[in-house]
Design an enzyme around this catalytic site. Structure first.
Site, mmCIF file in Angstrom:
data_model
loop_
_atom_site.group_PDB
_atom_site.id
_atom_site.type_symbol
_atom_site.label_atom_id
_atom_site.label_comp_id
_atom_site.label_asym_id
_atom_site.label_seq_id
_atom_site.Cartn_x
_atom_site.Cartn_y
_atom_site.Cartn_z
ATOM 1 N N THR A 98 0.824 -1.225 0.000
ATOM 2 C CA THR A 98 0.000 0.000 0.000
ATOM 3 C C THR A 98 0.852 1.268 0.000
ATOM 4 O OG1 THR A 98 -1.946 -0.997 0.999
ATOM 5 C CG2 THR A 98 -1.635 1.353 1.399
ATOM 6 N N THR A 123 5.312 11.289 7.242
ATOM 7 C CA THR A 123 5.506 11.259 8.686
ATOM 8 C C THR A 123 6.920 11.695 9.070
ATOM 9 O OG1 THR A 123 5.691 9.727 10.558
ATOM 10 C CG2 THR A 123 6.005 8.773 8.390
ATOM 11 N N ASP A 124 7.046 12.214 10.292
ATOM 12 C CA ASP A 124 8.390 12.557 10.801
ATOM 13 C C ASP A 124 9.256 11.309 10.974
ATOM 14 O OD1 ASP A 124 7.187 11.451 13.084
ATOM 15 O OD2 ASP A 124 7.494 13.207 14.365
ATOM 16 N N GLU A 125 8.621 10.124 10.986
ATOM 17 C CA GLU A 125 9.397 8.893 11.222
ATOM 18 C C GLU A 125 10.360 8.586 10.088
ATOM 19 O OE1 GLU A 125 7.437 5.508 12.824
ATOM 20 O OE2 GLU A 125 6.039 6.723 13.979
ATOM 21 N N TYR A 147 7.571 0.125 8.517
ATOM 22 C CA TYR A 147 6.571 1.173 8.275
ATOM 23 C C TYR A 147 7.238 2.443 7.749
ATOM 24 C CZ TYR A 147 3.805 5.315 9.327
ATOM 25 O OH TYR A 147 3.191 6.529 9.240
ATOM 26 N N LYS A 151 7.023 4.338 4.068
ATOM 27 C CA LYS A 151 6.594 5.731 3.888
ATOM 28 C C LYS A 151 7.683 6.533 3.158
ATOM 29 C CE LYS A 151 3.350 7.499 5.123
ATOM 30 N NZ LYS A 151 2.019 7.632 4.437
ATOM 31 N N LYS A 186 -2.843 2.666 18.758
ATOM 32 C CA LYS A 186 -1.807 3.670 18.964
ATOM 33 C C LYS A 186 -1.820 4.046 20.445
ATOM 34 C CE LYS A 186 -1.298 3.479 14.532
ATOM 35 N NZ LYS A 186 -2.074 4.161 13.545
ATOM 36 N N GLY A 272 13.849 -2.168 17.320
ATOM 37 C CA GLY A 272 14.274 -0.995 16.533
ATOM 38 C C GLY A 272 13.617 0.302 16.984
HETATM 39 P P1 NAD Z 1 -5.219 4.934 9.792
HETATM 40 O O1 NAD Z 1 -4.525 3.619 9.897
HETATM 41 O O2 NAD Z 1 -6.149 5.368 10.878
HETATM 42 O O3 NAD Z 1 -6.053 5.006 8.421
HETATM 43 C C1 NAD Z 1 -5.567 4.530 7.212
HETATM 44 C C2 NAD Z 1 -6.730 4.497 6.228
HETATM 45 O O4 NAD Z 1 -6.229 4.064 4.943
HETATM 46 C C3 NAD Z 1 -7.842 3.508 6.605
HETATM 47 O O5 NAD Z 1 -9.098 4.092 6.408
HETATM 48 C C4 NAD Z 1 -7.626 2.343 5.650
HETATM 49 O O6 NAD Z 1 -8.816 1.622 5.359
HETATM 50 C C5 NAD Z 1 -7.090 3.067 4.427
HETATM 51 N N1 NAD Z 1 -6.283 2.183 3.566
HETATM 52 C C6 NAD Z 1 -5.258 1.390 3.938
HETATM 53 N N2 NAD Z 1 -4.793 0.711 2.867
HETATM 54 C C7 NAD Z 1 -5.517 1.124 1.798
HETATM 55 C C8 NAD Z 1 -5.500 0.818 0.415
HETATM 56 N N3 NAD Z 1 -4.632 -0.074 -0.080
HETATM 57 N N4 NAD Z 1 -6.377 1.436 -0.398
HETATM 58 C C9 NAD Z 1 -7.274 2.342 0.088
HETATM 59 N N5 NAD Z 1 -7.352 2.646 1.388
HETATM 60 C C10 NAD Z 1 -6.475 2.064 2.238
HETATM 61 O O7 NAD Z 1 -4.051 6.000 9.582
HETATM 62 P P2 NAD Z 1 -3.908 7.484 10.123
HETATM 63 O O8 NAD Z 1 -3.330 7.460 11.481
HETATM 64 O O9 NAD Z 1 -5.164 8.213 9.857
HETATM 65 O O10 NAD Z 1 -2.769 8.009 9.128
HETATM 66 C C11 NAD Z 1 -3.119 8.578 7.876
HETATM 67 C C12 NAD Z 1 -1.838 8.929 7.141
HETATM 68 O O11 NAD Z 1 -1.061 9.837 7.905
HETATM 69 C C13 NAD Z 1 -0.934 7.730 6.863
HETATM 70 O O12 NAD Z 1 -0.376 7.895 5.583
HETATM 71 C C14 NAD Z 1 0.143 7.839 7.940
HETATM 72 O O13 NAD Z 1 1.354 7.267 7.481
HETATM 73 C C15 NAD Z 1 0.248 9.331 8.113
HETATM 74 N N6 NAD Z 1 0.669 9.793 9.438
HETATM 75 C C16 NAD Z 1 0.014 9.389 10.550
HETATM 76 C C17 NAD Z 1 0.410 9.889 11.798
HETATM 77 C C18 NAD Z 1 -0.300 9.502 13.072
HETATM 78 O O14 NAD Z 1 0.161 9.892 14.154
HETATM 79 N N7 NAD Z 1 -1.408 8.784 13.041
HETATM 80 C C19 NAD Z 1 1.484 10.791 11.880
HETATM 81 C C20 NAD Z 1 2.141 11.158 10.700
HETATM 82 C C21 NAD Z 1 1.716 10.675 9.497
HETATM 83 O O1 TDX Z 2 1.374 -0.278 23.550
HETATM 84 C C1 TDX Z 2 2.217 0.616 23.315
HETATM 85 N N1 TDX Z 2 3.146 0.937 24.276
HETATM 86 C C2 TDX Z 2 4.112 1.882 24.098
HETATM 87 O O2 TDX Z 2 4.934 2.133 24.995
HETATM 88 C C3 TDX Z 2 2.255 1.325 22.075
HETATM 89 C C4 TDX Z 2 1.262 1.030 20.986
HETATM 90 C C5 TDX Z 2 3.234 2.292 21.901
HETATM 91 N N2 TDX Z 2 4.150 2.551 22.873
HETATM 92 C C6 TDX Z 2 5.186 3.566 22.628
HETATM 93 C C7 TDX Z 2 5.965 3.380 21.343
HETATM 94 C C8 TDX Z 2 6.273 4.791 20.910
HETATM 95 O O3 TDX Z 2 7.451 5.259 21.540
HETATM 96 O O4 TDX Z 2 4.492 4.814 22.449
HETATM 97 C C9 TDX Z 2 5.092 5.602 21.425
HETATM 98 C C10 TDX Z 2 4.046 5.895 20.366
HETATM 99 O O5 TDX Z 2 3.737 4.665 19.729
HETATM 100 P P1 TDX Z 2 2.601 4.582 18.592
HETATM 101 O O6 TDX Z 2 1.341 5.155 19.112
HETATM 102 O O7 TDX Z 2 2.598 3.193 18.062
HETATM 103 O O8 TDX Z 2 3.161 5.633 17.530
HETATM 104 P P2 TDX Z 2 4.559 5.706 16.735
HETATM 105 O O9 TDX Z 2 5.239 4.417 16.693
HETATM 106 O O10 TDX Z 2 5.321 6.880 17.302
HETATM 107 O O11 TDX Z 2 4.010 6.065 15.256
HETATM 108 C C11 TDX Z 2 2.918 7.007 15.115
HETATM 109 O O12 TDX Z 2 3.363 8.298 14.789
HETATM 110 C C12 TDX Z 2 3.870 8.528 13.512
HETATM 111 C C13 TDX Z 2 1.908 6.524 14.060
HETATM 112 O O13 TDX Z 2 1.526 5.200 14.365
HETATM 113 C C14 TDX Z 2 2.461 6.594 12.690
HETATM 114 O O14 TDX Z 2 1.444 6.288 11.731
HETATM 115 C C15 TDX Z 2 2.966 7.993 12.425
HETATM 116 O O15 TDX Z 2 3.655 8.037 11.195
#
Ligand code: NAD
Ligand code: TDX
Length: 335
Positions: A98, A123-125, A147, A151, A186, A272
């Protein structure tokens, strides 16, 4: 303006669609989403009947379906992705498919249909971990997880499509979002809902890892600004400026729920595990954006939202997520 929003049934995408429809009466949205485990039409309740909104249930890797959705589209905003680091460690294949291949399909569609704007939500990641200081948009990419590597692959293609074919791409790289409708895998929604259920919050390692937190609507406002006023071919970091370690976040959530520290469970560290993310956001600020929300207030509001919306998360946690989580425990990843 007619906008193809991919991944609009996820957390940030659904918040973005709400914001666009509220803010721009002349905008039409096509929400194109595969509805993976993370896609949820409950996130869009109340707007399905809006004549400016249309839903297409399809995969961004399906070039035919994407082509069919492109009629009259002026801009693409690509949120669709596999987004959870732990899942990418358990199985990277869907991430490569994807986040890399799907991005290529969308860029091809943007090129063939001469869209006016293509926004790649990143993402900042992708920069990897940083001990001191903050990354700027020109820093090199050093992703650590499958992941973030997938990205980064999407970002590279967006840049190449701009350079080679003149596709008007812009990339946004935001820090960790939180707020309503975030899938409870998350850290923030997982810990809130676990604590509400009297379950433990599994804190990885020593809990000292640092993330920069941004309230989801602040990120959506920045994406909206970049969509309309951003410079083509550019990258914009979008961060909340709220760096916080995981143990401190856990304690803030415990306090908001009036629970005590017995609910913290120390578990082995993520493989990691990046120690700290930090980005310099002066470029998007120069465009006229600044976060509007305070971290403490919006975290409290977020806790209140999950308290007031059990209907939204209980069925998720009782369904697919429960199965996934059980498998993680059984395989030792979270025990
Ligand atoms: P999410 O996992 O909540 O949502 C992802 C959405 O994409 C879902 O609705 C899923 O059904 C859809 N999807 C997945 N694969 C697909 C495909 N092949 N075709 C069509 N739809 C598809 O994610 P999120 O947290 O809302 O993140 C959205 C975007 O922002 C992502 O690109 C993520 O990398 C980026 N991002 C997220 C965060 C964060 O903290 N959540 C931070 C920085 C960047
Ligand atoms: O159960 C947990 N325990 C824990 O200690 C989980 C799920 C996470 N963590 C820690 C790992 C990270 O240091 O918390 C921090 C945040 O973890 P996540 O919520 O999984 O986020 P992160 O890995 O930072 O990535 C998120 O931010 C950037 C989003 O999932 C990504 O989609 C985005 O790009």
């Amino acid at each position: 303006m007619k906008i193809l929003v991919t991944g609009g049934a996820g957390f940030i995408g659904s918040n973005f669609i709400r914001l666009l429809l509220d803010k721009h009466p002349d905008h039409e949205i096509v929400n194109f989403d595969k509805l993976t485990y993370a896609g949820n039409l409950d996130n869009l309740k109340g707007i399905e009947a809006d004549p400016r909104y249309q839903f297409v249930h399809a995969d961004i890797c399906d070039a035919e379906a994407v082509g069919a959705a492109m009629a009259g589209i002026d801009a693409i905003v690509n949120f669709a992705a596999e987004s959870h680091v732990d899942r990418s460690i358990g199985g990277p294949a869907d991430f490569i498919q994807t986040d890399i291949y799907g991005t290529y399909v969308l860029l091809e569609a943007a090129r063939r249909h001469n869209v006016g704007r293509y926004i790649q939500i990143s993402t900042d990641e992708v920069y990897g971990s940083i001990r001191d200081g903050s990354f700027t948009e020109t820093d090199r990419l050093q992703p650590s997880s499958p992941y973030s590597a997938s990205k980064a692959g999407g970002d590279m293609q967006a840049m190449a499509y701009h350079t080679t074919f003149g596709v008007p791409t812009i990339i946004t790289r935001s820090s960790n979002n939180f707020g309503p409708y975030q899938y409870p895998e998350k850290i923030i929604p997982l810990f809130i809902t676990n604590m509400m259920e009297g379950k433990k919050a599994p804190l990885y390692g020593d809990g000292a890892n640092v993330r920069d937190w941004i309230y989801v609507t602040d990120n959506c406002e920045a994406i909206d600004l970049v969509l309309h006023d951003g410079e083509v071919g550019e990258i914009y970091n979008i961060g909340g400026g709220n760096e916080c370690d995981n143990l401190s976040i856990t304690r803030l959530i415990l306090a908001a729920l009036h629970k005590d520290e017995e609910l913290i469970e120390r578990v082995p560290d993520r493989l990691g595990h990046d120690f700290r993310y930090s980005i310099d956001c002066s470029k998007v600020k120069k465009l006229g954006w600044a976060p509007a929300r305070s971290f403490e207030d919006s975290l409290r509001e977020t806790v209140d939202w999950y308290v007031g919306n059990r209907w939204w998360w209980e069925k998720i946690k009782n369904g697919e997520f429960a199965k996934y989580y059980k498998e993680q425990y059984e395989s030792g990843n979270k025990s």
